[in-house]
Design a protein around this motif. Sequence first.
Motif, PDB file in Angstrom:
ATOM      1  N   PHE A  27      -0.212  10.411  -2.435  1.00 60.55           N
ATOM      2  CA  PHE A  27       0.718  10.324  -1.340  1.00 60.55           C
ATOM      3  C   PHE A  27       1.555   9.260  -1.584  1.00 60.55           C
ATOM      4  CE2 PHE A  27       1.876   8.799   2.878  1.00 60.55           C
ATOM      5  CZ  PHE A  27       2.948   9.846   3.185  1.00 60.55           C
ATOM      6  N   THR A  28       1.033   8.216  -1.767  1.00 58.42           N
ATOM      7  CA  THR A  28       1.890   6.765  -2.005  1.00 58.42           C
ATOM      8  C   THR A  28       2.640   6.972  -3.156  1.00 58.42           C
ATOM      9  OG1 THR A  28      -0.094   5.707  -3.090  1.00 58.42           O
ATOM     10  CG2 THR A  28       0.065   5.361  -0.664  1.00 58.42           C
ATOM     11  N   LEU A  29       2.037   7.441  -4.167  1.00 57.97           N
ATOM     12  CA  LEU A  29       3.007   7.282  -5.445  1.00 57.97           C
ATOM     13  C   LEU A  29       4.098   8.593  -5.334  1.00 57.97           C
ATOM     14  CD1 LEU A  29       0.299   7.460  -7.951  1.00 57.97           C
ATOM     15  CD2 LEU A  29       1.799   5.910  -7.875  1.00 57.97           C
ATOM     16  N   LEU A  30       3.920   9.657  -4.356  1.00 55.80           N
ATOM     17  CA  LEU A  30       5.159  10.364  -4.327  1.00 55.80           C
ATOM     18  C   LEU A  30       5.972   9.860  -2.995  1.00 55.80           C
ATOM     19  CD1 LEU A  30       3.241  13.839  -4.599  1.00 55.80           C
ATOM     20  CD2 LEU A  30       4.683  12.897  -6.175  1.00 55.80           C
ATOM     21  N   PHE A  31       5.564   8.975  -2.331  1.00 56.28           N
ATOM     22  CA  PHE A  31       6.395   8.491  -1.213  1.00 56.28           C
ATOM     23  C   PHE A  31       7.364   7.461  -1.446  1.00 56.28           C
ATOM     24  CE2 PHE A  31       6.886   6.534   3.101  1.00 56.28           C
ATOM     25  CZ  PHE A  31       7.440   7.528   3.523  1.00 56.28           C
ATOM     26  N   LEU A  32       6.802   6.578  -2.499  1.00 61.19           N
ATOM     27  CA  LEU A  32       7.581   5.190  -2.878  1.00 61.19           C
ATOM     28  C   LEU A  32       9.144   5.816  -3.378  1.00 61.19           C
ATOM     29  CD1 LEU A  32       4.945   2.986  -4.348  1.00 61.19           C
ATOM     30  CD2 LEU A  32       5.959   2.926  -2.226  1.00 61.19           C
ATOM     31  N   PRO A  33       9.247   6.648  -4.182  1.00 60.88           N
ATOM     32  CA  PRO A  33      10.558   7.120  -4.600  1.00 60.88           C
ATOM     33  C   PRO A  33      11.524   7.417  -3.393  1.00 60.88           C
ATOM     34  CG  PRO A  33       9.023   8.012  -6.066  1.00 60.88           C
ATOM     35  CD  PRO A  33       8.407   7.624  -5.099  1.00 60.88           C
ATOM     36  N   LEU A  58       8.051  -2.645   4.127  1.00 63.38           N
ATOM     37  CA  LEU A  58       7.172  -1.420   4.112  1.00 63.38           C
ATOM     38  C   LEU A  58       6.690  -0.862   2.837  1.00 63.38           C
ATOM     39  CD1 LEU A  58       5.794   0.575   6.295  1.00 63.38           C
ATOM     40  CD2 LEU A  58       8.209   1.811   6.099  1.00 63.38           C
ATOM     41  N   MET A  59       7.607  -0.863   1.810  1.00 65.42           N
ATOM     42  CA  MET A  59       7.134  -0.336   0.441  1.00 65.42           C
ATOM     43  C   MET A  59       6.148  -0.930  -0.179  1.00 65.42           C
ATOM     44  SD  MET A  59      10.765   0.969  -1.514  1.00 65.42           S
ATOM     45  CE  MET A  59      10.061   1.214  -3.039  1.00 65.42           C
ATOM     46  N   LEU A  60       6.297  -2.493   0.109  1.00 68.35           N
ATOM     47  CA  LEU A  60       5.155  -3.321  -0.578  1.00 68.35           C
ATOM     48  C   LEU A  60       3.737  -2.800   0.113  1.00 68.35           C
ATOM     49  CD1 LEU A  60       6.951  -6.738  -0.946  1.00 68.35           C
ATOM     50  CD2 LEU A  60       5.442  -5.732  -2.468  1.00 68.35           C
ATOM     51  N   CYS A  61       3.682  -2.693   1.360  1.00 64.36           N
ATOM     52  CA  CYS A  61       2.492  -2.389   1.899  1.00 64.36           C
ATOM     53  C   CYS A  61       2.066  -1.037   1.661  1.00 64.36           C
ATOM     54  CB  CYS A  61       2.602  -2.342   3.561  1.00 64.36           C
ATOM     55  SG  CYS A  61       3.206  -3.868   4.209  1.00 64.36           S
ATOM     56  N   ILE A  62       2.958  -0.335   1.490  1.00 69.53           N
ATOM     57  CA  ILE A  62       2.473   1.394   0.927  1.00 69.53           C
ATOM     58  C   ILE A  62       1.981   1.159  -0.529  1.00 69.53           C
ATOM     59  CG2 ILE A  62       3.439   3.558   0.129  1.00 69.53           C
ATOM     60  CD1 ILE A  62       5.208   3.527   2.538  1.00 69.53           C
ATOM     61  N   ALA A  63       2.765   0.114  -1.188  1.00 64.65           N
ATOM     62  CA  ALA A  63       2.259   0.190  -2.860  1.00 64.65           C
ATOM     63  C   ALA A  63       0.809  -0.523  -2.908  1.00 64.65           C
ATOM     64  CB  ALA A  63       3.329  -0.358  -3.440  1.00 64.65           C
ATOM     65  N   LEU A  64       0.506  -1.310  -1.818  1.00 65.33           N
ATOM     66  CA  LEU A  64      -0.609  -2.219  -1.822  1.00 65.33           C
ATOM     67  C   LEU A  64      -1.818  -1.193  -1.185  1.00 65.33           C
ATOM     68  CD1 LEU A  64      -2.369  -4.782  -1.861  1.00 65.33           C
ATOM     69  CD2 LEU A  64      -1.756  -5.165   0.445  1.00 65.33           C
ATOM     70  N   GLY A  65      -1.302  -0.004  -0.261  1.00 60.16           N
ATOM     71  CA  GLY A  65      -2.565   0.651  -0.022  1.00 60.16           C
ATOM     72  C   GLY A  65      -2.697   1.754  -1.136  1.00 60.16           C
ATOM     73  N   GLY A  66      -1.957   1.957  -1.878  1.00 54.06           N
ATOM     74  CA  GLY A  66      -1.945   2.995  -3.063  1.00 54.06           C
ATOM     75  C   GLY A  66      -2.874   2.075  -3.971  1.00 54.06           C
ATOM     76  N   SER A  67      -2.789   1.087  -4.245  1.00 55.86           N
ATOM     77  CA  SER A  67      -3.394   0.154  -5.359  1.00 55.86           C
ATOM     78  C   SER A  67      -4.782  -0.076  -4.712  1.00 55.86           C
ATOM     79  CB  SER A  67      -2.936  -1.195  -5.449  1.00 55.86           C
ATOM     80  OG  SER A  67      -1.529  -1.048  -5.897  1.00 55.86           O
ATOM     81  N   LEU A  68      -5.163  -0.223  -3.572  1.00 56.24           N
ATOM     82  CA  LEU A  68      -6.482   0.011  -3.009  1.00 56.24           C
ATOM     83  C   LEU A  68      -7.171   1.323  -3.035  1.00 56.24           C
ATOM     84  CD1 LEU A  68      -6.103  -2.396   0.209  1.00 56.24           C
ATOM     85  CD2 LEU A  68      -7.007  -2.837  -1.847  1.00 56.24           C
ATOM     86  N   CYS A  69      -6.432   2.550  -2.793  1.00 60.24           N
ATOM     87  CA  CYS A  69      -6.805   3.726  -3.110  1.00 60.24           C
ATOM     88  C   CYS A  69      -7.348   4.087  -4.661  1.00 60.24           C
ATOM     89  CB  CYS A  69      -5.939   4.721  -2.766  1.00 60.24           C
ATOM     90  SG  CYS A  69      -5.720   4.918  -0.786  1.00 60.24           S
TER      91      CYS A  69
END
Length: 81
Positions: A27-33, A58-69
């Motif tokens: 989800f995070t990988l597809l949402f960032l673009p 907000l993008m940084l937080c989403i990327a951090l969440g994706g990295s944790l996942c």
Amino acid sequence: MLKFYRGLSRYAGQLLLLVLLLFGQSFTLLFLPNMMSLIVDKGVVDQNIPYILQHGLLMLCIALGGSLCAIGVGYFASKIG
């Protein structure tokens, strides 16, 4: 094949968590673009600096969440494997 499933039954909770983490990572990988296109369309075109900064954070937080996942996926996949 039945023996394989019996062996995995004790890892059912971890497998479910692994699938959920994979979903979160995807989800995070597809949402960032999509977020980037919103920043360009609404922030850069209109020269709205606060919008760019707010959605960039907000993008940084989403990327951090994706990295944790992704880290969780690696951990649980190696533990189950």
